[in-house]
Design a protein around this motif. Structure first.
Motif, PDB file in Angstrom:
ATOM      1  N   THR A 181       0.829  -1.206   0.000  1.00  0.00           N
ATOM      2  CA  THR A 181       0.000   0.000   0.000  1.00  0.00           C
ATOM      3  C   THR A 181       0.868   1.262   0.000  1.00  0.00           C
ATOM      4  O   THR A 181       0.504   2.264  -0.620  1.00  0.00           O
ATOM      5  N   ARG A 182       2.010   1.207   0.680  1.00  0.00           N
ATOM      6  CA  ARG A 182       2.931   2.347   0.651  1.00  0.00           C
ATOM      7  C   ARG A 182       3.444   2.569  -0.770  1.00  0.00           C
ATOM      8  O   ARG A 182       3.531   3.714  -1.245  1.00  0.00           O
TER       9      ARG A 182
ATOM     10  N   GLY B 212       1.046   4.370  -3.043  1.00  0.00           N
ATOM     11  CA  GLY B 212       1.013   5.811  -2.798  1.00  0.00           C
ATOM     12  C   GLY B 212       2.073   6.576  -3.568  1.00  0.00           C
ATOM     13  O   GLY B 212       1.896   7.775  -3.847  1.00  0.00           O
TER      14      GLY B 212
ATOM     15  N   GLN C 105       0.620   8.148  -6.840  1.00  0.00           N
ATOM     16  CA  GLN C 105      -0.598   8.936  -6.779  1.00  0.00           C
ATOM     17  C   GLN C 105      -0.590  10.113  -7.759  1.00  0.00           C
ATOM     18  O   GLN C 105      -1.626  10.485  -8.306  1.00  0.00           O
TER      19      GLN C 105
ATOM     20  N   ASN D  79      -8.071   8.520  -6.762  1.00  0.00           N
ATOM     21  CA  ASN D  79      -7.505   8.226  -5.450  1.00  0.00           C
ATOM     22  C   ASN D  79      -7.113   6.748  -5.444  1.00  0.00           C
ATOM     23  O   ASN D  79      -7.976   5.866  -5.369  1.00  0.00           O
TER      24      ASN D  79
ATOM     25  N   HIS E 176      -5.567   4.767  -3.329  1.00  0.00           N
ATOM     26  CA  HIS E 176      -5.831   3.940  -2.149  1.00  0.00           C
ATOM     27  C   HIS E 176      -7.311   3.570  -2.059  1.00  0.00           C
ATOM     28  O   HIS E 176      -7.653   2.451  -1.650  1.00  0.00           O
TER      29      HIS E 176
END
Length: 215
Positions: free
Chosen positions: A134-135, A138, A141, A147, A149
């Motif tokens: 998940t990092r 990001g 992005q 978005n 996430h």
């Protein structure tokens, strides 16, 4: 995105090859394996089974740009992250599958996102837990207005990721999938990578894919 491996230098010598891959006589049972019991897809299609924990997949991914240059245009592509290489826990594997699915939904980030996961595993020795994935998402992005996430947890992305294990199981049951990387054309033809000329690998691969999509 800079990816330098020994195979890059091999690929760079394609123009110097004395024999053209176009002259190759593609043989069923040698260059590719046909699974006659399986129906062919209506449209030309590539399904690529891989794992970010697989060294051979890493070497192939390092040359993704060269690979894409040799594949026929307009062909539908699907990437399936297998779960039988246990380089992380179950949550980590699910997160990677969702990241691959996210790349399917947002192709503008797909190659760089997947390559980033590969480099974490093979160059930085990261175990790729869910929070690592998940990092990493990001980091991309700024590539899209969506978005990421929120999209990562969306129904669409989760649905794509959930289908990967069932596709994997079907391919294994039919004997089509025995390891990675594996590339299947039109749902019926598995390419035998080890029968391609290593000094002309990407050109031969592209021509074989083109041949198989027309069978």
């Amino acid at each position: 995105m800079l990816r330098i491996t020994k195979s890059l230098f091999i690929a760079g010598a394609l123009a110097l090859a004395s024999l053209s891959a176009s002259a190759t006589q593609w043989e069923e049972g040698k260059h590719y394996t046909e699974f006659e019991s399986l129906p062919k897809t209506e449209k030309p299609q590539i399904v690529e089974f891989f794992s970010v924990f697989c060294p051979a997949c890493y070497n192939l991914e390092a040359n993704r740009q060269i690979l894409e240059q040799h594949l026929p245009s307009g062909i539908e592509k699907h990437r399936i992250h297998v779960n039988f290489l246990r380089g992380t826990d179950e949550q980590g594997l699910n997160a990677i599958a969702k990241a691959v699915a996210l790349g399917k939904v947002y192709p503008e980030i797909a190659d760089d996102l997947i390559w980033n996961l590969f480099t974490q595993v093979h160059e930085r020795k990261v175990k790729l837990k869910e929070h690592d994935v998940t990092r990493t998402i990001g980091l991309f992005q700024d590539r899209t207005e969506a978005n990421l996430h929120e999209a990562y947890d969306s129904f669409r992305v989760r649905s794509i990721a959930r289908k990967m294990p069932s596709i994997q199981r079907m391919a294994m049951r039919e004997g089509m999938l025995k390891g990675v990387p594996t590339m299947v054309i039109n749902g019926r033809y598995r390419i035998n990578f080890d029968q391609l000329d290593p000094n002309n690998f990407f050109e031969e691969l592209g021509e074989l894919v083109d041949y198989l999509t027309q069978l």
